[in-house]
Each structure stands twice: as structure tokens, then as C-alpha cells.
Write an enzyme that holds these catalytic residues in place. Sequence first.
Site: not given
Ligand code: PLP
Length: 419
Positions: A230-231, A380
Site C-alpha cells: 500500500y506504499k 518525511r
Molecule cells: C509500513 C511498514 C510495515 C507495515 O506492516 P503492516 O503489517 O502492513 O501494518 C512493516 N514494516 C515496515 C518496515 C514498514 O515500513
Amino acid sequence: MIPSLPRSRDDALAEDLADPLASFRSAFRIDEAGPIYLDGNSLGRQPYATAPAIGDLLTQWERELIGGWQDWERHLFALGDEIARLLGARPGEVIISDSTTVNCYKLAVGALDARAGRTRVLGDANDFPTVRYVLQGICASRGMRLELLESDPREGLDERQVAAALDEDVALVCVSGTNYRSGATLDLGALCAAAHGAGTLVLADLSHTAGSVPVDLERAGVDLAVGCTYKYLNAGPGAPAWLYVRRALQEQLRQPIWGWWGQRDQFAMGPRYEPAPGIARFLTGSPTMLALEAVRTGIAPLLEAGMAALWDKTSRLVALLASRVEERCLDLGAHLASPSDARRRGGHLAVAHEHAFAACRLLAERGLVIADFRGPDVIRLAPVALYTRTVDVWDAVEHLAAVLADSAVKMERPRTRFT
Ligand SMILES: *Cc1c(COP(=O)(O)O)cnc(C)c1O
């Protein structure tokens, strides 16, 4: 040689006219009158293709009912192979499943079982919290020692620091490829070479790397990796995560959630769990097919543009951000909180300021820029090559400077839960 960075807003506009990736912006739903969005590293923008693709899946469900699974299962594996192309992995090495947190747990436990007898795990004290918490939980339940290395908050973890802590009692090194706060990006090849010298496995969380910073998992020798969609992969809030297991390790590793989707002959409904061959053994339960459509449309523009072209643009925008922040914001009390060596930077820039939280809020309330705050003092800024223009970067720093110069930035404000 990097051609010189724009020196004026007109230069920035001219650069956008010559941008070979400019047309990708029109693939995303963007309110052109809205704020500049520099938060695609928290939640990517929505592609136009996503809603119709989900609509088509709803229609297929309506018409084919249970018969749709023939197609849907095929889509699941094909999509893993598409993500593999963004990561320098081979077909059959990536699968979409669960959340990043759950995948981190599954692969870390699998790795520790494969290195039974070793008692130490290495991580990064400045890593994203979910990674540290998952490791804490696993080590607590297994009576293992978790050592979180004190990395430099700005420069990031040093591969030599990891190498110095390694010995043949270390089962696993689990770190992020790109730090969520500073953007500090590791040399995964050097890290893996050091770890493998001690027989240690490497699990990399690439949530802030995949789709932004180029990686070559095969060449770097990475054993295991996880990341979210989702990023930079634009798949929408809470979309399922991906996981990677190097082909040579797949038959040696098991994971702790023995679900029927990871079972060798799933529909035999047999009495005992026996892991499927290959990457399928890292599945757990039924895949979230509606969300997978959004992963497909989210990564399509990345595959079309190619990671090399995307990184050319991203690294240039990050360099422009850094030089403009230094020029416009240092006198206003800001300083860079990303690595001093530009080659260690990832796809976003971290700027530290005493009033970082208020500055973020003011930028959003005034409809200027959506950035994000990471405590205690970091803003950021993530320019995403598919949809951020050079002029957006130029204007965003002007807005940031204006807000930092405004006395309103010094007012205390209630903290919001999502920042
Ligand atoms: C955004 C992010 C997550 C997100 O984990 P979810 O299980 O999807 O909430 C995990 N690790 C890193 C390094 C992140 O930046």
C-alpha cells in the site's frame, strides 16, 4: 554525472516538460487543485484502473460464483511473479499473503527453526516498530536473545556494525532495507555476505524499498524478504503484503502457521499437514482476491516504467529536495535527518525541526502539502516518481519554508492519532 539540478521554478517546469515518466501521472486520481502529496511512502495514490478492475472481479464473482477460483488462484501466483520482477527475484520466489507483520513472523520463525540450536537474533534498534515487536515476541517465546543494534538515527545501520556482532550463534539478522524514518538504505549484498559467512540467514523488510529503491534480491543473496503493497505499490489501505523466499531455501524452510492454503494437496482434506512444494507453503488461508485486484493495478505502472527509470527520477527529486531544504530551511532551524552520503538515501527525505509536528499540520490545514510526521522531530517528504513533478518538489519546499517562518508553528497543538 548527474546533470545540474534546477536553479529556479522555471527550470523545474522545464524539467517536467522533458520528463520521460510524465505521462504516468494521468494514471492516478489526482485533485489538481489539492495539496502536493508527498506521503506516497505511507499510502500510495489510487490508480484509475483500480475501481474498474475491482468492479470486474465483483461481476465475475456474481456470474461464476465458486467457479471463479480457478482463475483467482492463477492470478495469485502470477501476481507474485510480477512483484518478483520489481525486486530482482525469479518467478516462484514471491507470493502475496497476509500482512507484512504476519509475514515477518512467519519467515522469522521459519528461519529460526532452520537454524535450531543457535541462540541469538540481530535487529536494528531504530527499525520500524512492527519488526522489533515481532522479533521481541518470537525471542521471548523461544528463550532466545534479541540484540537490537544501536544504529545511527540519521546514517542508518552500518553493515560493519552487523558484521562485528555476527558469530555462529546468530540464527537470523532481520532489518529493513530502507529505514522508515531516515530513508537510510543498506547495502544488502554486503550484509548478506557477512551473515552468510557465519551461516546466518537474512530477513529484509523492504516496505520502504519495493517500488522505490531498486533492489536485486538474487544478486544481493537475500534469503528472505517481506514488504507491503500500500506504499510505493499503490494497492490501497490495508492491501495484502508480499513475501520472498530464495528458491534454494524453500524446501528447507517451514512456517509456523499450518493452514490449508500451504498444504501439499489442499483439497484432499487429509488428516495431517504436509507443506506444499515451493513458495505456496508460505501461504496460510484464503487469499483476499478483491484486494489483489488493487495490487495488480497498483504495480502495473511500475512494471511499465521500469525500476531503473523510476529511480533515476526519484533520486533526482530527493537530491533536489535536499538541496532546496538546505538553501531555504536551514536558517529556519531545520536540518537534514537523512544520510549525509546521498548514495545511502532512499526514496524519501527526512527533515528534522523542533516544531516538525506543527509544521506538518499547518501544511495540511492550509491545503499546501501532505507530508508526514515521525516523532520526535522528523518530517518525511516522499516524491514518488510516477506522480510527483519536479515543480511539486520546488513548491513544497517553498511552502515548508513559509510555514517554518510563521509564528503559528510555535503554538502547541493536540496530537492526532494518525500522523
Ligand atoms: C509500513 C511498514 C510495515 C507495515 O506492516 P503492516 O503489517 O502492513 O501494518 C512493516 N514494516 C515496515 C518496515 C514498514 O515500513
